[in-house]
Design a protein around this motif. Sequence first.
Motif, short mmCIF file in Angstrom:
data_model
loop_
_atom_site.label_atom_id
_atom_site.label_comp_id
_atom_site.label_asym_id
_atom_site.label_seq_id
_atom_site.Cartn_x
_atom_site.Cartn_y
_atom_site.Cartn_z
N UNK A 559 67.62 26.69 43.41
CA UNK A 559 68.45 27.85 43.71
C UNK A 559 69.94 27.56 43.60
N UNK A 560 70.67 28.53 43.07
CA UNK A 560 72.14 28.50 43.05
C UNK A 560 72.63 29.79 43.68
N UNK A 582 75.26 20.20 42.23
CA UNK A 582 74.11 20.78 42.91
C UNK A 582 73.17 19.65 43.31
N UNK A 583 72.21 19.99 44.16
CA UNK A 583 71.24 19.02 44.64
C UNK A 583 70.59 18.26 43.49
N UNK A 584 70.23 18.98 42.44
CA UNK A 584 69.51 18.37 41.31
C UNK A 584 70.39 17.37 40.56
N UNK A 585 71.69 17.63 40.53
CA UNK A 585 72.60 16.70 39.87
C UNK A 585 72.85 15.48 40.74
N UNK A 594 65.33 21.30 34.11
CA UNK A 594 65.94 22.07 35.20
C UNK A 594 66.14 23.53 34.82
N UNK A 595 65.91 24.39 35.80
CA UNK A 595 66.13 25.82 35.60
C UNK A 595 66.72 26.38 36.90
N UNK A 596 68.03 26.64 36.90
CA UNK A 596 68.69 27.18 38.08
C UNK A 596 68.56 28.68 38.16
N UNK A 597 68.26 29.19 39.35
CA UNK A 597 68.10 30.63 39.58
C UNK A 597 69.22 31.08 40.51
#
Length: 603
Positions: A559-560, A582-585, A594-597
């Motif tokens: 989530x973003x 972001x957390x994933x980075x 990765x797919x940010x929503x």
Amino acid sequence: MYNKEDIGNIVKSMGLVFGDIGTSPIYTFTVIFLLIHPNLQNVMGILSLIFWTFMILVTLEYAVLAMSLSKKGEGGTVVLREILVPLLKDRKSILFITILSYVGVSLLMGDGVITPAISILSAVEGMRLIPGWATVPQTWLIATAAIIAIGLFSIQRKGTEKVANAFGPLMVIWFTTLSVSGLYYIAKAPYILKAINPYYAIQFFMHNGLEGFIILSAVILCATGGEALYADMGHLGRVPVSRAWYIVFFALVLNYFGQGAFLMINPHAKNILFEMLFSESKFLYVPFLVLSIIATVIASQAMISGMFSVVYQGITTRIMPLFKVDYTSPELRAQIYIGFVNWFLLAFVLIVMFIFKESNNLAAAYGLAVTGTMTITGIMMIWIFKIKKQPIKAFLSVIVLIADLAFLIANMHKIPSGGYWSIIIAAIPMAIILIYTNGQRMLYRALKPIGQENFLNQYEAKYKEAYRIRETALFLIKDPRQIPPYVVSTMFGNGIIYEDNIFVSVNITDHPYGTSYEFKDNLGTGLRYFVINIGYMEVIDVEKILKEAQINEKVIFYGLEEIITDNIIWKIFSFIKKNTPAFVQFYALPSNKLHGVITRVEI
């Protein structure tokens, strides 16, 4: 008897832990005797105060009391908070301790800026005793110190583990030099050793009154860096650090008493340590000057590494934003580099160097943050020992706190003459912490997560009727009991449901180290929950853990938030969120999966 490994760890701790307090003899005595007349009574009184400052604020507070409180060998303000909060039942007490720990972390940042500035500048100023260099302009000395600082901060990205191996032996040479030079002058005036008697400290206060109390703000310079015994003990363990301290304590006391003897023989001396060494041996002076500059660089390096560790603790305990972290060593997990922190520190080091111009002036700003940190440690220790029913340690902690408060109050007078810089510098991380933690709470409420039961009812119906994509999808969440809106919009709004859906949480434990992971009970048809538990000082490879758990994901959803607000505070929060990873980075998850929503949120 010590074995080879024990000796090696003691030597390493000389370089990793004691650089700051070990270089304090360069400027402490000089600063003190710019403020008072160097007569016998004052010299004996100051030496007595220095000795008992070491005994109470460093040995008793940190080596004995604080270092008995740790989690898996780690220490520091965050650790004290992690120990104390579970023992408290009152929400107001928990809030108070939480804010106190925020202040402690922020003060360490303020202290971290002034340490390299005063240490490097004071060492460089020793160049003026080289024959023919007496009239070197101060601007040249500032420029030299600035170049050294810029060089030091510039190499941080490359990692320091190789250089760090040499730090310990170099500091052993430094402490040996301090000891020998001190003994040389003590032999000329052995009566100076009487100052170990606290009577001389009491007599100093009785004779000088309020002025004598204010002098405590300069005396504390001898103990700056003492908090590193506790904050950095996790690098090598309690035993090597405490044993090394007693060696360092002996070397520092010998040198300070030697400086006192030298001052009685040469009452007009200004730059006391350097003049003392110059008078002993003009031939060896330049090598000593080079050694002193190296020692201050080591002290600064230890401070920078310590700041990285403190901020990393703040990131993983979620009181600070997810600043970009680079791991500079494949072997040593403590070797990290945080660019924002590095350049923030350098910028303010250069600012205070150019504003204050001389190390003596910098001393006017130094000490406030240190005594503030020591006071916070004292308060937390009393609370912990009281709850744990350890009355002797609690009583000793009260004595320590009284001493801490005396030094803190004495340092208050520094605020108008430069001490405000410590407050300004500390206010920046404090503001970031408060805005970030409160912003995260506001954001969580504004996102309006859906309860697990409600979500699962919708999920089961959708899973049966929807077209399911083959392969596995991961959804990053904090708590499976509260499902974030991005999951709902992805699955229900956009109809993206995989055959195998896994909720993944990374939970930070209240221990510094340790990693575990496991699948929990299935939440629903084709819906599993995987949790990773890590210590707040742990550096992990999430992708590697997923592979070890035999998870072969096709895509990772996360989530973003797009924050809409008219409030200036939340605009700052939005800016922080946009400009930090972001957390994933932060956990370096594979970008091709990765797919940010994005969810638009008004706060």
